[in-house]
Design a protein around this motif. Structure first.
Motif, PDB file in Angstrom:
ATOM      1  N   PHE A 162       0.832  -1.201   0.000  1.00  0.00           N
ATOM      2  CA  PHE A 162       0.000   0.000   0.000  1.00  0.00           C
ATOM      3  C   PHE A 162       0.869   1.254   0.000  1.00  0.00           C
ATOM      4  O   PHE A 162       0.682   2.158  -0.824  1.00  0.00           O
ATOM      5  N   PHE A 163       1.813   1.323   0.933  1.00  0.00           N
ATOM      6  CA  PHE A 163       2.674   2.500   1.011  1.00  0.00           C
ATOM      7  C   PHE A 163       3.549   2.631  -0.232  1.00  0.00           C
ATOM      8  O   PHE A 163       3.816   3.743  -0.703  1.00  0.00           O
ATOM      9  N   SER A 164       3.999   1.513  -0.772  1.00  0.00           N
ATOM     10  CA  SER A 164       4.829   1.557  -1.976  1.00  0.00           C
ATOM     11  C   SER A 164       4.032   2.064  -3.172  1.00  0.00           C
ATOM     12  O   SER A 164       4.548   2.831  -3.999  1.00  0.00           O
ATOM     13  N   ALA A 165       2.765   1.651  -3.272  1.00  0.00           N
ATOM     14  CA  ALA A 165       1.911   2.145  -4.359  1.00  0.00           C
ATOM     15  C   ALA A 165       1.671   3.645  -4.212  1.00  0.00           C
ATOM     16  O   ALA A 165       1.721   4.403  -5.195  1.00  0.00           O
ATOM     17  N   PHE A 166       1.429   4.077  -2.992  1.00  0.00           N
ATOM     18  CA  PHE A 166       1.220   5.505  -2.719  1.00  0.00           C
ATOM     19  C   PHE A 166       2.491   6.287  -3.051  1.00  0.00           C
ATOM     20  O   PHE A 166       2.446   7.353  -3.667  1.00  0.00           O
ATOM     21  N   MET A 167       3.646   5.737  -2.662  1.00  0.00           N
ATOM     22  CA  MET A 167       4.911   6.409  -2.957  1.00  0.00           C
ATOM     23  C   MET A 167       5.167   6.442  -4.464  1.00  0.00           C
ATOM     24  O   MET A 167       5.712   7.432  -4.983  1.00  0.00           O
ATOM     25  N   SER A 168       4.769   5.398  -5.174  1.00  0.00           N
ATOM     26  CA  SER A 168       4.934   5.384  -6.633  1.00  0.00           C
ATOM     27  C   SER A 168       4.157   6.530  -7.276  1.00  0.00           C
ATOM     28  O   SER A 168       4.639   7.167  -8.220  1.00  0.00           O
TER      29      SER A 168
ATOM     30  N   PHE B  43      14.712   3.877  -9.055  1.00  0.00           N
ATOM     31  CA  PHE B  43      15.562   3.788  -7.859  1.00  0.00           C
ATOM     32  C   PHE B  43      14.772   4.132  -6.606  1.00  0.00           C
ATOM     33  O   PHE B  43      14.836   3.423  -5.593  1.00  0.00           O
ATOM     34  N   LEU B  44      13.990   5.213  -6.636  1.00  0.00           N
ATOM     35  CA  LEU B  44      13.234   5.655  -5.467  1.00  0.00           C
ATOM     36  C   LEU B  44      12.199   4.632  -5.029  1.00  0.00           C
ATOM     37  O   LEU B  44      12.072   4.325  -3.837  1.00  0.00           O
ATOM     38  N   VAL B  45      11.460   4.097  -5.992  1.00  0.00           N
ATOM     39  CA  VAL B  45      10.393   3.148  -5.655  1.00  0.00           C
ATOM     40  C   VAL B  45      10.971   1.849  -5.108  1.00  0.00           C
ATOM     41  O   VAL B  45      10.503   1.317  -4.091  1.00  0.00           O
ATOM     42  N   VAL B  46      12.003   1.335  -5.762  1.00  0.00           N
ATOM     43  CA  VAL B  46      12.625   0.090  -5.296  1.00  0.00           C
ATOM     44  C   VAL B  46      13.245   0.277  -3.925  1.00  0.00           C
ATOM     45  O   VAL B  46      13.109  -0.574  -3.032  1.00  0.00           O
ATOM     46  N   LEU B  47      13.932   1.401  -3.725  1.00  0.00           N
ATOM     47  CA  LEU B  47      14.571   1.652  -2.430  1.00  0.00           C
ATOM     48  C   LEU B  47      13.533   1.744  -1.319  1.00  0.00           C
ATOM     49  O   LEU B  47      13.724   1.172  -0.229  1.00  0.00           O
ATOM     50  N   PHE B  48      12.432   2.427  -1.581  1.00  0.00           N
ATOM     51  CA  PHE B  48      11.390   2.564  -0.563  1.00  0.00           C
ATOM     52  C   PHE B  48      10.745   1.212  -0.261  1.00  0.00           C
ATOM     53  O   PHE B  48      10.498   0.877   0.909  1.00  0.00           O
ATOM     54  N   PHE B  49      10.478   0.440  -1.296  1.00  0.00           N
ATOM     55  CA  PHE B  49       9.885  -0.889  -1.089  1.00  0.00           C
ATOM     56  C   PHE B  49      10.808  -1.757  -0.250  1.00  0.00           C
ATOM     57  O   PHE B  49      10.369  -2.422   0.693  1.00  0.00           O
TER      58      PHE B  49
ATOM     59  N   SER C 261      17.245   2.722   8.600  1.00  0.00           N
ATOM     60  CA  SER C 261      18.403   3.618   8.619  1.00  0.00           C
ATOM     61  C   SER C 261      19.363   3.336   7.464  1.00  0.00           C
ATOM     62  O   SER C 261      19.936   4.267   6.881  1.00  0.00           O
ATOM     63  N   ARG C 262      19.530   2.080   7.110  1.00  0.00           N
ATOM     64  CA  ARG C 262      20.454   1.724   6.019  1.00  0.00           C
ATOM     65  C   ARG C 262      19.970   2.292   4.691  1.00  0.00           C
ATOM     66  O   ARG C 262      20.746   2.902   3.938  1.00  0.00           O
ATOM     67  N   HIS C 263      18.711   2.126   4.396  1.00  0.00           N
ATOM     68  CA  HIS C 263      18.183   2.633   3.132  1.00  0.00           C
ATOM     69  C   HIS C 263      18.077   4.155   3.138  1.00  0.00           C
ATOM     70  O   HIS C 263      18.216   4.794   2.091  1.00  0.00           O
ATOM     71  N   ARG C 264      17.825   4.733   4.316  1.00  0.00           N
ATOM     72  CA  ARG C 264      17.860   6.184   4.421  1.00  0.00           C
ATOM     73  C   ARG C 264      19.241   6.716   4.055  1.00  0.00           C
ATOM     74  O   ARG C 264      19.371   7.718   3.328  1.00  0.00           O
TER      75      ARG C 264
ATOM     76  N   PHE D 189       5.873   8.044   9.809  1.00  0.00           N
ATOM     77  CA  PHE D 189       7.032   8.938   9.817  1.00  0.00           C
ATOM     78  C   PHE D 189       7.935   8.665   8.625  1.00  0.00           C
ATOM     79  O   PHE D 189       8.361   9.607   7.930  1.00  0.00           O
ATOM     80  N   VAL D 190       8.257   7.404   8.383  1.00  0.00           N
ATOM     81  CA  VAL D 190       9.139   7.054   7.266  1.00  0.00           C
ATOM     82  C   VAL D 190       8.532   7.504   5.948  1.00  0.00           C
ATOM     83  O   VAL D 190       9.224   8.054   5.083  1.00  0.00           O
ATOM     84  N   PHE D 191       7.235   7.292   5.791  1.00  0.00           N
ATOM     85  CA  PHE D 191       6.569   7.729   4.563  1.00  0.00           C
ATOM     86  C   PHE D 191       6.661   9.244   4.409  1.00  0.00           C
ATOM     87  O   PHE D 191       6.964   9.752   3.326  1.00  0.00           O
TER      88      PHE D 191
END
Length: 398
Positions: free
Chosen positions: A6-12, A35-41, A50-53, A367-369
């Motif tokens: 759900f969050f990944s679709a919203f971020m897309s 890159f952004l969508v894959v990293l967030f997923f 923290s690593r992906h941030r 928060f992350v979103f």
């Protein structure tokens, strides 16, 4: 998994609107969007926040510098600040100067930073709008999730596996120095009605723009900028594994620490689960967790916490988490059915839909979103532009 999707679709959708729609036909936009969508997923799927941030922020910092320098050369023919640019107040506005600009403006109605008020990607009004929205949502999370300058320190702090200089016992002194330096910058800016930090102390001139070296004063200033960048942004983060400049010298970071109380999120330390191992203090990038923070069972990091999540990843007991600063309403029923009927309903955790809704409302997920969204918006112009310039360079288009 449903929450992640759900969050990944919203971020897309957000990435499409800000990155693809804003850079139509740009190959860099397609590359960066993927890159952004894959990293967030992956961030949500693995839980390694923290690593992906870090991956996002370091890439943003490097590509921002490439794009910003390219834009300045396109507009001026050089990275140097031209005299007419200063006279016409046509410089890009820097968020670091916000606290040093606010008080002189309040007292004298004078904008001490020579920037465009509107009509530019880094105008005063636009940057203040970004800052205001970020402040009331993620607070000082701006520093760890959005600040394209901090990404340089973030990357440098990871070049060594272990710190060569231990600063844990000096955390309080480092924080005190940052606020003292913040007050100094404010007072001097008011006294001279000038952006003193930009003129003499900013370590990021070397990766953005600088005054032309035509006098000894300019040479002296350039020497300070180069030394500050190498010393505070590269060498000290390597030696301490901390974002040293952000923790000790950045006036914007100090200011965000003060206004962070209006944001909706915080880092919570469960004192019952905490074993006192201090791995969170070692991992903290902003010198915001002391030995006393844990031993005195304060329940949260100190004032300068930037919500980077490094302490959460480091804690072996799972005692640290993102939490709301406000209390979620609880359903309370009185003796009569009418009392219960009018009480706020909460999702039923015994049903799949209830668990899904509760997961959506988790402080960490929200928060992350929010923080990642700000990063996407702020980087949406610069990173695709930088990728496009690199592609053009290697294909002979530049």
């Amino acid at each position: 998994m449903a929450t992640t999707l759900f969050f990944s679709a919203f971020m897309s959708a957000i990435v499409w609107f800000f990155v693809l729609a804003g850079n139509t036909g740009s190959p860099g936009a397609w590359i960066y969007s993927a890159f952004l969508v894959v990293l967030f997923f992956r961030m949500l799927q693995t839980g390694e926040i923290s690593r992906h941030r870090r991956i996002f922020l370091v890439n943003f910092a490097v590509f921002f510098a490439i794009s910003f320098i390219g834009i300045m050369i396109d507009e001026r023919g050089t990275m140097a600040i031209a005299a007419d640019t200063m006279q016409n107040s046509a410089n890009p506005f820097c968020h670091i100067i916000i606290p040093a600009m606010a008080i002189p403006y309040a007292l004298t109605k004078t904008i001490i930073f020579p920037a465009r008020m509107i009509g530019h990607f880094a105008s005063v009004v636009m940057m203040l709008l970004y800052w205001f929205i970020a402040t009331i949502t993620i607070g000082r999370g701006w520093c760890s999730w959005v600040c394209f300058y901090g990404g340089w320190e973030e990357g440098a702090s990871r070049l060594a596996k272990k710190p060569r200089i231990q600063v844990l016992s000096r955390n309080r002194d480092i924080r005190a120095f940052q606020f003292a330096f913040f007050i100094f910058i404010i007072l001097v800016s008011v006294a001279f009605l000038s952006s003193v930090y930009c003129e003499w102390f900013c370590p990021f001139k070397i990766v953005t723009e600088f005054s032309p070296v035509v006098r000894f004063r300019d040479l002296f200033g350039a020497t300070i900028f180069i030394a500050a960048f190498l010393g505070l942004v590269i060498v000290m983060p390597i030696l301490t594994r901390k974002r040293f400049q952000c923790s000790a010298f950045c006036p914007f970071g100090a200011f965000q620490s003060l206004v962070d109380r209006v944001s909706g999120y915080k880092i919570k330390i469960d004192t019952e689960k905490c074993t006192g191992c201090l791995k969170c203090a070692t991992a903290c990038q902003f010198c915001a967790i002391d030995r006393e923070t844990i031993e005195d069972k304060k329940g949260q990091p100190e004032l300068t916490c930037a919500k980077c999540g490094e302490c959460i990843a480091a804690c072996p007991a799972g005692a640290i988490s993102y939490e709301f600063k406000f209390a979620m309403p609880k359903r309370k029923c009185g003796s009569s059915p009418d009392d219960c009927a009018h009480a706020p309903r909460r999702p039923d955790p015994s049903t799949p839909f209830g668990r899904f809704v509760l997961a959506l409302l988790e402080p960490q997920n929200l928060f992350v979103f929010s923080a990642y969204t700000f990063g996407v918006v702020m980087s949406s112009r610069f990173v695709p532009d930088a990728i496009g310039r690199i592609i053009a360079l290697f294909t002979g288009g530049m």
